[in-house]
Motif scaffolding. Structure first.
Motif, PDB file in Angstrom:
ATOM      1  N   TYR A 182       0.893  -1.193   0.047  1.00 50.41           N
ATOM      2  CA  TYR A 182      -0.111   0.440   0.134  1.00 50.41           C
ATOM      3  C   TYR A 182       0.747   1.322   0.061  1.00 50.41           C
ATOM      4  O   TYR A 182       1.306   1.019   0.993  1.00 50.41           O
ATOM      5  N   THR A 183       0.499   1.767  -0.855  1.00 48.87           N
ATOM      6  CA  THR A 183       1.452   3.643  -0.645  1.00 48.87           C
ATOM      7  C   THR A 183       0.408   4.857  -0.801  1.00 48.87           C
ATOM      8  O   THR A 183      -1.275   4.723  -0.902  1.00 48.87           O
ATOM      9  N   LEU A 184       0.567   5.671  -0.404  1.00 51.34           N
ATOM     10  CA  LEU A 184      -0.177   6.415  -0.620  1.00 51.34           C
ATOM     11  C   LEU A 184       0.416   8.345  -1.569  1.00 51.34           C
ATOM     12  O   LEU A 184       1.709   8.440  -1.125  1.00 51.34           O
ATOM     13  N   PRO A 185      -0.483   8.573  -2.335  1.00 56.23           N
ATOM     14  CA  PRO A 185       0.667   9.744  -3.366  1.00 56.23           C
ATOM     15  C   PRO A 185       0.844  10.739  -1.781  1.00 56.23           C
ATOM     16  O   PRO A 185       2.417  11.464  -2.529  1.00 56.23           O
ATOM     17  N   PHE A 186       0.272  11.546  -1.485  1.00 54.26           N
ATOM     18  CA  PHE A 186       0.610  12.762  -0.564  1.00 54.26           C
ATOM     19  C   PHE A 186      -0.818  12.621   0.942  1.00 54.26           C
ATOM     20  O   PHE A 186      -1.670  12.889   0.740  1.00 54.26           O
ATOM     21  N   ALA A 187      -0.403  13.296   2.231  1.00 51.96           N
ATOM     22  CA  ALA A 187      -0.676  13.392   2.941  1.00 51.96           C
ATOM     23  C   ALA A 187      -0.248  14.169   4.126  1.00 51.96           C
ATOM     24  O   ALA A 187       1.028  14.672   4.641  1.00 51.96           O
ATOM     25  N   VAL A 188      -1.176  14.570   4.855  1.00 51.92           N
ATOM     26  CA  VAL A 188      -0.165  15.995   5.390  1.00 51.92           C
ATOM     27  C   VAL A 188      -1.070  15.527   6.825  1.00 51.92           C
ATOM     28  O   VAL A 188      -2.099  15.453   7.555  1.00 51.92           O
ATOM     29  N   PHE A 189       0.143  15.602   8.094  1.00 51.94           N
ATOM     30  CA  PHE A 189      -0.262  15.276   9.437  1.00 51.94           C
ATOM     31  C   PHE A 189       0.158  16.443  10.618  1.00 51.94           C
ATOM     32  O   PHE A 189       0.475  16.611  10.398  1.00 51.94           O
ATOM     33  N   ALA A 190      -0.990  16.269  11.628  1.00 52.01           N
ATOM     34  CA  ALA A 190      -0.646  16.958  12.380  1.00 52.01           C
ATOM     35  C   ALA A 190      -1.177  16.360  13.850  1.00 52.01           C
ATOM     36  O   ALA A 190      -2.057  15.184  14.257  1.00 52.01           O
ATOM     37  N   MET A 191       0.822  17.039  15.302  1.00 50.24           N
ATOM     38  CA  MET A 191       0.386  16.169  15.759  1.00 50.24           C
ATOM     39  C   MET A 191       0.468  17.296  16.257  1.00 50.24           C
ATOM     40  O   MET A 191       1.177  17.921  17.030  1.00 50.24           O
ATOM     41  N   PRO A 192      -0.356  16.959  18.011  1.00 47.32           N
ATOM     42  CA  PRO A 192      -0.182  17.257  18.978  1.00 47.32           C
ATOM     43  C   PRO A 192       0.974  17.570  20.479  1.00 47.32           C
ATOM     44  O   PRO A 192       1.173  15.586  20.631  1.00 47.32           O
ATOM     45  N   GLY A 193       1.658  18.228  21.225  1.00 43.53           N
ATOM     46  CA  GLY A 193       2.319  17.722  21.921  1.00 43.53           C
ATOM     47  C   GLY A 193       1.856  19.097  23.323  1.00 43.53           C
ATOM     48  O   GLY A 193       1.811  19.743  23.293  1.00 43.53           O
ATOM     49  N   VAL A 194       2.684  17.654  24.674  1.00 43.06           N
ATOM     50  CA  VAL A 194       2.482  18.915  25.756  1.00 43.06           C
ATOM     51  C   VAL A 194       3.686  19.099  26.780  1.00 43.06           C
ATOM     52  O   VAL A 194       4.524  17.862  26.274  1.00 43.06           O
ATOM     53  N   ILE A 195       4.457  20.110  26.771  1.00 40.35           N
ATOM     54  CA  ILE A 195       5.521  20.003  27.856  1.00 40.35           C
ATOM     55  C   ILE A 195       4.738  20.742  29.581  1.00 40.35           C
ATOM     56  O   ILE A 195       4.604  21.376  29.730  1.00 40.35           O
ATOM     57  N   ASN A 196       5.650  19.284  30.259  1.00 42.57           N
ATOM     58  CA  ASN A 196       4.492  19.880  32.161  1.00 42.57           C
ATOM     59  C   ASN A 196       6.164  20.675  32.286  1.00 42.57           C
ATOM     60  O   ASN A 196       7.315  19.418  32.549  1.00 42.57           O
ATOM     61  N   ALA A 197       5.757  21.708  32.993  1.00 42.03           N
ATOM     62  CA  ALA A 197       7.360  22.082  33.590  1.00 42.03           C
ATOM     63  C   ALA A 197       7.401  21.524  34.931  1.00 42.03           C
ATOM     64  O   ALA A 197       8.577  21.454  35.480  1.00 42.03           O
ATOM     65  N   SER A 198       6.360  20.727  35.294  1.00 44.61           N
ATOM     66  CA  SER A 198       6.893  21.066  37.143  1.00 44.61           C
ATOM     67  C   SER A 198       7.160  19.180  36.679  1.00 44.61           C
ATOM     68  O   SER A 198       7.763  18.620  37.507  1.00 44.61           O
ATOM     69  N   ILE A 199       7.376  18.585  35.842  1.00 49.68           N
ATOM     70  CA  ILE A 199       7.995  17.518  35.471  1.00 49.68           C
ATOM     71  C   ILE A 199       9.325  17.453  35.163  1.00 49.68           C
ATOM     72  O   ILE A 199      10.288  16.911  35.679  1.00 49.68           O
ATOM     73  N   ALA A 200       8.786  18.594  34.329  1.00 40.55           N
ATOM     74  CA  ALA A 200      10.343  18.723  34.066  1.00 40.55           C
ATOM     75  C   ALA A 200      11.809  19.032  34.846  1.00 40.55           C
ATOM     76  O   ALA A 200      12.837  18.867  34.339  1.00 40.55           O
ATOM     77  N   ALA A 201      11.199  20.129  35.720  1.00 39.24           N
ATOM     78  CA  ALA A 201      11.493  20.111  37.037  1.00 39.24           C
ATOM     79  C   ALA A 201      12.366  18.563  37.694  1.00 39.24           C
ATOM     80  O   ALA A 201      13.229  18.964  38.210  1.00 39.24           O
ATOM     81  N   GLU A 202      10.930  17.868  38.027  1.00 40.39           N
ATOM     82  CA  GLU A 202      11.665  16.975  38.346  1.00 40.39           C
ATOM     83  C   GLU A 202      12.333  16.032  37.360  1.00 40.39           C
ATOM     84  O   GLU A 202      13.613  15.302  38.178  1.00 40.39           O
ATOM     85  N   THR A 203      12.707  16.109  36.213  1.00 38.08           N
ATOM     86  CA  THR A 203      13.627  14.925  35.590  1.00 38.08           C
ATOM     87  C   THR A 203      14.687  15.548  34.621  1.00 38.08           C
ATOM     88  O   THR A 203      15.677  15.718  34.689  1.00 38.08           O
ATOM     89  N   GLY A 204      14.500  17.293  35.039  1.00 40.85           N
ATOM     90  CA  GLY A 204      16.168  18.049  35.471  1.00 40.85           C
ATOM     91  C   GLY A 204      15.856  18.553  33.613  1.00 40.85           C
ATOM     92  O   GLY A 204      17.428  18.611  32.791  1.00 40.85           O
ATOM     93  N   VAL A 205      14.683  18.823  32.530  1.00 41.69           N
ATOM     94  CA  VAL A 205      14.948  19.191  31.688  1.00 41.69           C
ATOM     95  C   VAL A 205      15.647  20.805  31.892  1.00 41.69           C
ATOM     96  O   VAL A 205      14.334  21.457  32.093  1.00 41.69           O
ATOM     97  N   SER A 206      16.403  20.723  30.401  1.00 36.36           N
ATOM     98  CA  SER A 206      16.765  22.547  30.526  1.00 36.36           C
ATOM     99  C   SER A 206      16.360  22.924  29.365  1.00 36.36           C
ATOM    100  O   SER A 206      16.133  22.024  28.295  1.00 36.36           O
ATOM    101  N   PRO A 207      16.579  24.483  29.380  1.00 37.15           N
ATOM    102  CA  PRO A 207      15.993  25.300  28.138  1.00 37.15           C
ATOM    103  C   PRO A 207      16.317  23.994  26.676  1.00 37.15           C
ATOM    104  O   PRO A 207      15.912  24.363  25.582  1.00 37.15           O
ATOM    105  N   ASP A 208      17.869  24.266  27.434  1.00 36.53           N
ATOM    106  CA  ASP A 208      18.535  23.225  25.262  1.00 36.53           C
ATOM    107  C   ASP A 208      17.920  22.527  25.033  1.00 36.53           C
ATOM    108  O   ASP A 208      18.040  21.569  24.003  1.00 36.53           O
TER     109      ASP A 208
END
Lengths: 319, 232
Positions: A182-208
């Protein structure tokens, strides 16, 4: 340095291939919503893999600070044995100059980009932990109905080779095999995402880390090219940061529209390239403009994509 | 009573007794909803007196997909990095949630202002959802003995129903063995069975005259416009 809670909306396209197939359905496109709805989908797993593979390619040795290793990956010993997560964690920590004997959770979060960003379930003897990731993606769904095509082709090389043995020369197959897909000629997809600052602080996610994530979404898509997966291009990426760590607009994907409309995609001449489509971001611009808790908004676009509507945001140059 | 909506493109409420294949309950579970409320409030675990009611706002439908997830090799034993894993997804779930309990004020403050301490999702992290505030209403509790017939849009625990009053054109669903209470560290206590109308339409039943002893508690309330809600 801490990061802001944020939402992401990522739009990408594919040409002549299916980026994420459904083995339960003859490896056709993933259809969650049925034939009548017509949309197809990509799992969050496949998109995270794109990011991880990009980071791994960019920083195979963890980068200069030894903090961008990728934990969730396939690594084998010289004799082809697959490393399990316990040994892999140990190897990564050794390469980063960290102890693998004490506090694997803390050490792994400090040296592995994907553990900090996406979280991990680590379950080995004497060292189990479960860390939710601050970054969560939803599945990506096409912005329009998609009609896939069933195609056939031939392979030049025969599947059975000639053989020379004691009994003489054995004939191989005289022609190549037929493949179908199976194949398709062309398609466009949208994907949502969220970033949670509280958990980021726990795991040490930086702006970098956030910058690398955004870069990974964009360039990881460009790098993920394979015949069956088609030619993929990132079209639009927006990063909406909030001044309130708990605030979210939510469902950003509902505020963009694709042109042309549904009937054209189902017609006899559906769009087949970036030049045939336009993204309407008028509603997205309005909802961001009316949001009192926006700290910063940046977006990136493919040079060929047409955008209708204005965004109250900084238009950045892709990586 | 706090009223808010939850919707998403997909949901996944994993049945705990499925290992290789990740089957899903057909609708949001009590434990998933409690987890979502705790997430909004920033609590490790929601505790105390909390009553929830669920109204289906879309037809219950599921689909199966096979994903390439981490294989046994990576997990510690075997040659394969990936393992094909079938998962069942709830398609376009949409619920109206009714809440009464000790966290009402804070939940109302958070949901009505579009805020949540942690991620909110429909059972699994990749099924993002964002609660939308509908309102806060005064509800009157119906006290036993209950009327001979009740009509509701909401999901009702099976132990509350003496008899369904079957109506042409409705599709009745029953889901059994949903875990009742999360004790923490993936330990659960009790199960509950639920009755619902598959398309979220109103249906009628003869209630038990009073909640049977020894079963999980439930309550019936009426909203100002007369709608009957079952809280459990």
């Amino acid at each position: 340095m801490s990061i802001n809670s944020a939402e992401i909306l990522f739009v990408k396209c594919v040409k002549d291939g299916i980026p994420n197939r459904d083995p339960l359905n003859d490896s056709d496109a993933r259809r969650i919503f049925g034939e009548e709805d017509g949309r197809i989908s990509l799992s969050d797993v496949s998109i995270k893999r794109d990011v991880r593979d990009y980071v791994l390619a960019k920083y195979p040795d963890g980068g200069g600070d030894k903090k961008d290793f990728v934990f969730c990956r396939e690594e084998r010993t010289e004799d082809g044995e697959l490393l399990g997560r316990g040994t892999l964690a140990q190897r990564i920590l050794e390469r980063a100059g960290r102890s693998s004997k004490t506090d694997v959770r803390k050490n792994l979060m400090e040296v592995a980009f994907d553990v900090r960003v996406f979280g991990a379930v680590y379950s080995v003897k004497n060292g189990t932990f479960h860390q939710t990731g601050p970054v969560q993606f939803g599945w990506a769904h096409s912005l329009h109905p998609v009609q896939t095509k069933y195609v056939q082709g031939t392979v030049v090389m025969p599947s059975k080779d000639i053989k020379e043995g004691e009994s003489g020369k054995e004939k191989g197959s005289q022609q190549g095999t037929i493949w179908t897909t199976y194949t398709l000629p062309f398609a466009v997809f949208a994907m949502p995402g969220v970033i949670n600052a509280s958990i980021a602080a726990e795991t040490g996610v930086s702006p970098d880390d956030v910058e690398l994530l955004l870069e990974g979404l964009w360039k990881g898509t460009q790098h993920r090219q394979a015949r069956g997966r088609g030619i993929q291009q990132p079209l639009f990426l927006i990063h909406v940061e909030y001044s309130d760590p708990f605030y979210r607009i939510g469902y950003l994907e509902d505020y963009i529209k694709i042109h042309p409309e549904r009937s054209v995609w189902l017609g006899s001449i559906p769009p087949t390239s970036i030049r045939d489509i336009a993204l309407n971001v008028t509603d997205l611009g309005r909802v961001i403009r009316n949001c009192p808790k926006v700290a910063r908004v940046r977006y990136w676009t493919h040079p060929e994509v047409k955008m209708n509507g204005d965004l109250p945001a900084e238009h950045c140059t892709p990586w | 009573m706090l009223v808010f909506d939850l919707k998403g493109e997909i949901g996944h409420f994993r049945r705990p007794d499925t290992t290789v294949t990740h089957a899903s309950y057909p609708l949001i579970t009590r434990t998933a909803l409690w987890g979502l409320l705790g997430s909004i409030l920033g609590l490790e675990q929601l505790r105390g007196e909390n009553w929830i009611g669920i109204r289906l706002m879309s037809r219950v439908a599921t689909v199966s997909q096979e994903l390439s997830m981490l294989g046994k090799g990576w997990l510690g034993n075997g040659p394969e990095f990936n393992r094909p894993t079938s998962i069942e997804l709830v398609v376009r779930p949409s619920y109206r949630i009714y809440y009464a309990g000790e966290h009402l004020d804070r939940l109302r403050d958070m949901i009505s202002t579009g805020r949540s301490c942690y991620h909110t999702y429909l059972g699994s992290a990749y099924c993002l959802t964002f609660p939308r505030y509908v309102g806060t209403v005064d509800a009157d509790e119906l006290l036993p003995p209950y009327p001979q017939e009740l009509t509701t849009y909401t999901v009702v625990p099976s132990q509350a129903i003496a008899r369904l009053i079957l109506q042409a054109g409705l599709q009745y669903g029953r889901v059994g063995g949903l875990q009742y209470e999360h004790l923490g560290e993936r330990e659960f206590r009790g199960t509950i069975n639920l009755i619902y109308e598959v398309c979220g339409q109103r249906y009628s039943f003869v209630p038990q005259p009073a909640p049977p002893t020894g079963t999980h508690p439930y309550r019936f309330c009426t909203l100002p416009e007369g709608e009957v809600i079952c809280l459990w």
